[in-house]
Design a protein around this motif. Structure first.
Motif, PDB file in Angstrom:
ATOM      1  N   SER A 212      23.607  35.578  24.283  1.00 17.68           N
ATOM      2  CA  SER A 212      24.224  35.480  23.298  1.00 17.68           C
ATOM      3  C   SER A 212      26.187  36.116  23.313  1.00 17.68           C
ATOM      4  N   ARG A 213      26.144  35.772  23.935  1.00 17.25           N
ATOM      5  CA  ARG A 213      27.856  34.845  23.898  1.00 17.25           C
ATOM      6  C   ARG A 213      28.290  34.620  22.543  1.00 17.25           C
ATOM      7  N   ASP A 214      29.670  34.722  22.449  1.00 16.56           N
ATOM      8  CA  ASP A 214      29.972  34.867  21.187  1.00 16.56           C
ATOM      9  C   ASP A 214      29.046  35.113  20.096  1.00 16.56           C
ATOM     10  N   GLU A 215      27.854  36.244  19.793  1.00 13.54           N
ATOM     11  CA  GLU A 215      27.572  36.369  18.429  1.00 13.54           C
ATOM     12  C   GLU A 215      27.400  37.667  18.321  1.00 13.54           C
ATOM     13  N   ASN A 216      27.231  37.882  17.138  1.00  9.35           N
ATOM     14  CA  ASN A 216      26.766  39.419  16.927  1.00  9.35           C
ATOM     15  C   ASN A 216      26.464  39.873  17.704  1.00  9.35           C
ATOM     16  N   PRO A 217      26.555  41.123  18.045  1.00  3.08           N
ATOM     17  CA  PRO A 217      25.500  42.326  18.741  1.00  3.08           C
ATOM     18  C   PRO A 217      24.355  42.393  18.124  1.00  3.08           C
ATOM     19  N   GLN A 218      23.566  42.583  18.710  1.00  6.37           N
ATOM     20  CA  GLN A 218      22.004  42.621  17.688  1.00  6.37           C
ATOM     21  C   GLN A 218      21.758  44.189  17.654  1.00  6.37           C
ATOM     22  N   VAL A 219      21.126  44.354  16.972  1.00  4.34           N
ATOM     23  CA  VAL A 219      20.732  45.495  15.986  1.00  4.34           C
ATOM     24  C   VAL A 219      19.643  45.910  16.220  1.00  4.34           C
ATOM     25  N   TYR A 220      19.201  47.349  15.762  1.00  5.74           N
ATOM     26  CA  TYR A 220      17.732  47.122  15.813  1.00  5.74           C
ATOM     27  C   TYR A 220      16.556  48.643  14.671  1.00  5.74           C
ATOM     28  N   ALA A 221      15.475  48.623  14.877  1.00  8.63           N
ATOM     29  CA  ALA A 221      15.613  49.538  13.632  1.00  8.63           C
ATOM     30  C   ALA A 221      14.538  50.154  15.097  1.00  8.63           C
ATOM     31  N   LEU A 222      13.766  51.562  14.260  1.00  7.01           N
ATOM     32  CA  LEU A 222      13.226  51.398  14.782  1.00  7.01           C
ATOM     33  C   LEU A 222      11.594  52.200  13.578  1.00  7.01           C
ATOM     34  N   GLN A 265      -8.340  53.499   3.881  1.00  2.22           N
ATOM     35  CA  GLN A 265      -7.180  53.333   4.386  1.00  2.22           C
ATOM     36  C   GLN A 265      -5.659  52.974   3.462  1.00  2.22           C
ATOM     37  N   ALA A 266      -5.002  53.788   4.408  1.00  5.17           N
ATOM     38  CA  ALA A 266      -3.265  53.655   4.217  1.00  5.17           C
ATOM     39  C   ALA A 266      -2.182  53.497   5.305  1.00  5.17           C
ATOM     40  N   ILE A 267      -1.848  52.522   5.062  1.00  2.00           N
ATOM     41  CA  ILE A 267      -0.511  52.307   6.577  1.00  2.00           C
ATOM     42  C   ILE A 267       0.619  53.446   5.677  1.00  2.00           C
ATOM     43  N   VAL A 268       1.466  54.382   6.039  1.00  2.00           N
ATOM     44  CA  VAL A 268       2.766  55.133   5.881  1.00  2.00           C
ATOM     45  C   VAL A 268       3.476  55.109   6.977  1.00  2.00           C
ATOM     46  N   GLY A 269       4.349  54.627   6.726  1.00  2.29           N
ATOM     47  CA  GLY A 269       5.619  54.808   7.970  1.00  2.29           C
ATOM     48  C   GLY A 269       7.655  54.460   7.583  1.00  2.29           C
ATOM     49  N   LEU A 270       7.745  54.689   8.070  1.00  2.09           N
ATOM     50  CA  LEU A 270       9.502  55.396   8.186  1.00  2.09           C
ATOM     51  C   LEU A 270      10.248  53.716   8.847  1.00  2.09           C
ATOM     52  N   VAL A 271      10.916  53.862   8.854  1.00  3.06           N
ATOM     53  CA  VAL A 271      12.273  52.674   9.440  1.00  3.06           C
ATOM     54  C   VAL A 271      13.075  53.863   9.664  1.00  3.06           C
ATOM     55  N   VAL A 272      13.538  53.371  10.949  1.00  2.00           N
ATOM     56  CA  VAL A 272      14.860  54.101  11.208  1.00  2.00           C
ATOM     57  C   VAL A 272      15.943  52.977  12.107  1.00  2.00           C
ATOM     58  N   GLY A 273      17.478  52.417  10.844  1.00  5.15           N
ATOM     59  CA  GLY A 273      18.181  51.969  11.946  1.00  5.15           C
ATOM     60  C   GLY A 273      18.742  52.588  13.193  1.00  5.15           C
ATOM     61  N   LEU A 274      18.640  51.633  14.011  1.00 11.48           N
ATOM     62  CA  LEU A 274      18.969  52.267  15.349  1.00 11.48           C
ATOM     63  C   LEU A 274      20.449  52.095  15.730  1.00 11.48           C
ATOM     64  N   ASP A 275      21.224  52.190  14.861  1.00 16.31           N
ATOM     65  CA  ASP A 275      22.991  52.398  14.937  1.00 16.31           C
ATOM     66  C   ASP A 275      23.175  53.311  14.253  1.00 16.31           C
ATOM     67  N   TYR A 276      22.766  54.228  13.598  1.00 13.30           N
ATOM     68  CA  TYR A 276      22.978  56.051  13.155  1.00 13.30           C
ATOM     69  C   TYR A 276      24.276  56.738  14.070  1.00 13.30           C
ATOM     70  N   GLU A 277      24.762  57.441  13.909  1.00 10.24           N
ATOM     71  CA  GLU A 277      25.685  58.969  13.745  1.00 10.24           C
ATOM     72  C   GLU A 277      25.524  59.578  14.190  1.00 10.24           C
ATOM     73  N   ASN A 278      24.542  60.159  13.786  1.00  3.38           N
ATOM     74  CA  ASN A 278      24.301  61.666  14.366  1.00  3.38           C
ATOM     75  C   ASN A 278      23.437  61.681  15.727  1.00  3.38           C
ATOM     76  N   PRO A 279      24.051  62.564  16.789  1.00  8.44           N
ATOM     77  CA  PRO A 279      22.920  62.671  18.664  1.00  8.44           C
ATOM     78  C   PRO A 279      21.501  63.235  18.250  1.00  8.44           C
ATOM     79  N   TRP A 280      22.023  64.060  16.830  1.00  6.06           N
ATOM     80  CA  TRP A 280      20.593  65.002  17.116  1.00  6.06           C
ATOM     81  C   TRP A 280      19.639  64.214  16.480  1.00  6.06           C
ATOM     82  N   LEU A 281      20.064  63.301  15.864  1.00  2.00           N
ATOM     83  CA  LEU A 281      18.605  62.952  14.776  1.00  2.00           C
ATOM     84  C   LEU A 281      17.763  63.004  15.085  1.00  2.00           C
ATOM     85  N   ASP A 282      16.348  62.414  15.240  1.00  2.00           N
ATOM     86  CA  ASP A 282      15.219  62.656  16.123  1.00  2.00           C
ATOM     87  C   ASP A 282      13.910  61.892  14.922  1.00  2.00           C
ATOM     88  N   PRO A 283      14.415  60.191  15.256  1.00  2.00           N
ATOM     89  CA  PRO A 283      12.779  59.747  14.336  1.00  2.00           C
ATOM     90  C   PRO A 283      11.886  59.860  14.004  1.00  2.00           C
TER      91      PRO A 283
END
Length: 565
Positions: A212-222, A265-283
């Motif tokens: 990944s040299r010279d590429e943007n840093p990979q960012v993730y979501a949960l 049946q139903a799928i229920v979900g939430l996506v949270v970007g793993l680039d948030y600012e608040n250390p208190w955040l609990d996904p």
């Protein structure tokens, strides 16, 4: 005394039994079969190709570690299995669709943006889909080996020559037990990494070879997901709802989703970007809060939650894709960053990347040349394929969310009229690693953050992390070394406590990390790792602010059971 290891020699090894690895193995086997038939009939010149192909999967069975939303774009699947793709275990074809902007008490319907139009797509269980694919792969002559965790790439003179699987029967303190079995060295002319997001071997090769040299840093979501059984008539199969806004607000990337499945049946979900600012955040807590919204509560009331899972998603897009080839190896699927975060889809791109890897290897086998230069053509195939066609116009999508949700939405609209250019019509927006955006609580910018109000688990609508771990089916051999390796544990009860209040206790969706009292510690506290709770989401490896947590595979077969997810 070094263990004597067995060696398995192959021509091509696919590491990971997800959609990318299975698709690549199947495509390669079928191309070889078609070539040999054409040679035998005289319709084609050349020699028959003999190749031993295998898929190595760390889960106890195919599908056990596969988790996705998921709404599938079927294009790649239809090309891979042209005769019977419609027989795949789809839950339903997408029907009614909606987009909601959530406030704390209200939901406002929004126009559905074009990238989220799902006409012609299918709600699926990824676990069920790969279970359907696996017998087809085996029937094509591929060995599918589940329960074997590849723990290290074997590199000789700069060339990847295979992988080593993990030892079995080692106690928590590193002592060989009576049932000790050393791992196997699986050697191959080409090794294809299809491990999913933040793959262990891909991470190793990146560190050693600079993929990944010279590429943007990979960012993730949960992505956090539950499956619910609902009362009759509550949600139609194929109904799709996406949400923005509450509870994540305007500074955190993400949103919710609800998908209708068959059999109530139903799928229920939430996506949270793993680039948030608040250390208190609990996904996980925000996911539980999401379900308390009046619209969600009304939908789920009287239902029963049956399954839970969590998984990291590679969201960086085109600019964050690592080099996907090298001497003796290719990188595909989520390991290669092949996911469209604007469309919330990656399965079809994973399948496509596996097919392109297979085409690259087949051409090398036919030419008797599997050199690095030959494998480099994989990069050209990706650039000429639907992967680039889809990812290039959204190449700056996630990066713009560093400026907040509103800026990200504006960039999404701007990208559709400028061919994907960013703010100021720049062709490439830069970004930081997600963990670098956490704001220190001992500095002015961090003092504006505070823990959010707790969401009490009621066991009906909301659940604590341990209850959800139970619903993930997670199971590990207890007496083994922890597969979550903290390189510098002293930082946890000293710097991390003061600077970030130990965010691992919150960003982990499975209660793996816990600060406990310890009179022997200079600070009176230490980090306890409950590794048997791990659901293999990789969030800790991604989000730790000091990058001292290294996720490595446990004994093969250990982990969650996502077969219905």
């Amino acid at each position: 005394m070094p263990a004597e290891r067995e060696t398995l020699d192959l021509d091509v090894l696919f590491v990971g039994g997800g959609p990318a690895g299975l698709a690549g193995a199947y495509r390669l086997a079928r191309r070889i079969e078609e070539h040999n038939a054409a040679v035998a009939s005289g319709a084609a010149a050349g020699e028959p190709i003999e190749a031993a192909i295998a898929v190595l999967e760390k889960g106890a069975e195919i599908g056990a570690h596969q988790l996705s939303g998921a709404v599938l774009d079927p294009g790649s699947l239809a090309e891979l299995f042209p005769d019977d793709w419609r027989q795949a275990p789809f839950e339903a074809e997408v029907g009614r669709e909606a987009m909601w902007w959530l406030g704390e008490r209200r939901a406002v319907s929004l126009p559905i943006p074009p990238p989220l139009h799902n006409h012609g797509n299918y709600v699926i269980s990824l676990g069920k889909l790969v279970k359907w694919m696996a017998p087809k792969v085996e029937a094509a002559g591929v060995d599918v080996l589940a329960g074997f965790a590849a723990t290290r790439a074997l590199i000789e003179d700069g060339r990847v020559v295979g992988v080593r699987t993990g030892d079995r029967g080692v106690s928590h303190d590193g002592v060989r037990k009576a049932n000790y079995e050393p791992g196997i060295d699986v050697r191959a002319r080409v090794t294809v990494l299809a491990e999913g997001a933040r793959g262990t071997l891909a991470k190793q090769l990146d560190g050693e070879l600079g993929l990944s040299r010279d590429e943007n840093p990979q960012v993730y979501a949960l992505g956090l997901k539950e499956i619910w059984e609902l009362p009759e008539g509550r949600l139609a199969p194929g109904q799709v709802i996406h949400t923005l806004g509450w509870p994540l607000g305007m500074r955190t990337f993400g949103g919710g989703f609800v998908y209708g499945m068959r059999d109530r049946q139903a799928i229920v979900g939430l996506v949270v970007g793993l680039d948030y600012e608040n250390p208190w955040l609990d996904p996980h807590q925000e996911f539980q809060r999401f379900k308390t919204h009046p619209r969600l509560r009304a939908l789920l009331d009287g239902g029963t939650m049956t399954h839970y899972g969590a998984k990291a998603l590679p969201e960086g897009g085109w600019w964050a894709m690592p080099r996907g080839w090298g001497d003796g190896f290719l990188v595909i699927g989520d390991s290669g960053g092949h996911l469209n975060s604007q469309r919330l889809k990656g399965i079809h791109l994973a399948i496509r990347s596996g097919m392109l890897a297979a085409d690259t290897i087949f051409e090398g086998l036919a030419a008797g040349d599997l050199s690095a230069e030959r494998l480099r053509s994989f990069e050209d195939k990706v650039a000429a394929s639907s992967i680039r066609t889809e990812l290039w116009p959204v190449r700056n999508f996630h990066q713009s969310f560093e400026r907040g949700t509103l800026a990200g939405m504006l960039q999404g609209g701007l990208g559709m009229v400028t061919g994907g250019r960013g703010f100021g019509l720049r062709d490439r927006l830069r970004n930081r690693f997600g963990h670098e955006r956490l704001e220190r609580l001992d500095r002015p910018e961090g003092r504006r953050h505070a823990p959010s109000s707790p969401v009490p688990p009621d066991g009906r609508l909301t659940f604590d992390k341990l209850a959800d771990v139970y619903h993930s089916g997670a199971a590990h051999e207890e007496d083994q070394p922890a597969h979550l390796v903290v390189i510098d544990p002293d930082v946890c009860h000293t710097r991390c406590t003061a600077e970030y209040a130990n965010p691992c206790q919150r960003f982990c969706p499975a209660n793996v990390y816990e600060m406990v009292d310890d009179a022997a510690s200079p600070t009176g506290r230490r980090l306890q790792i409950n590794f048997s709770n791990c659901v293999h989401c990789k969030t800790c490896d991604v989000m730790d602010p000091y990058q001292v947590i290294d996720w490595v595979p446990p004994e093969g077969g250990g982990g969650p059971n996502y077969g219905r997810m």
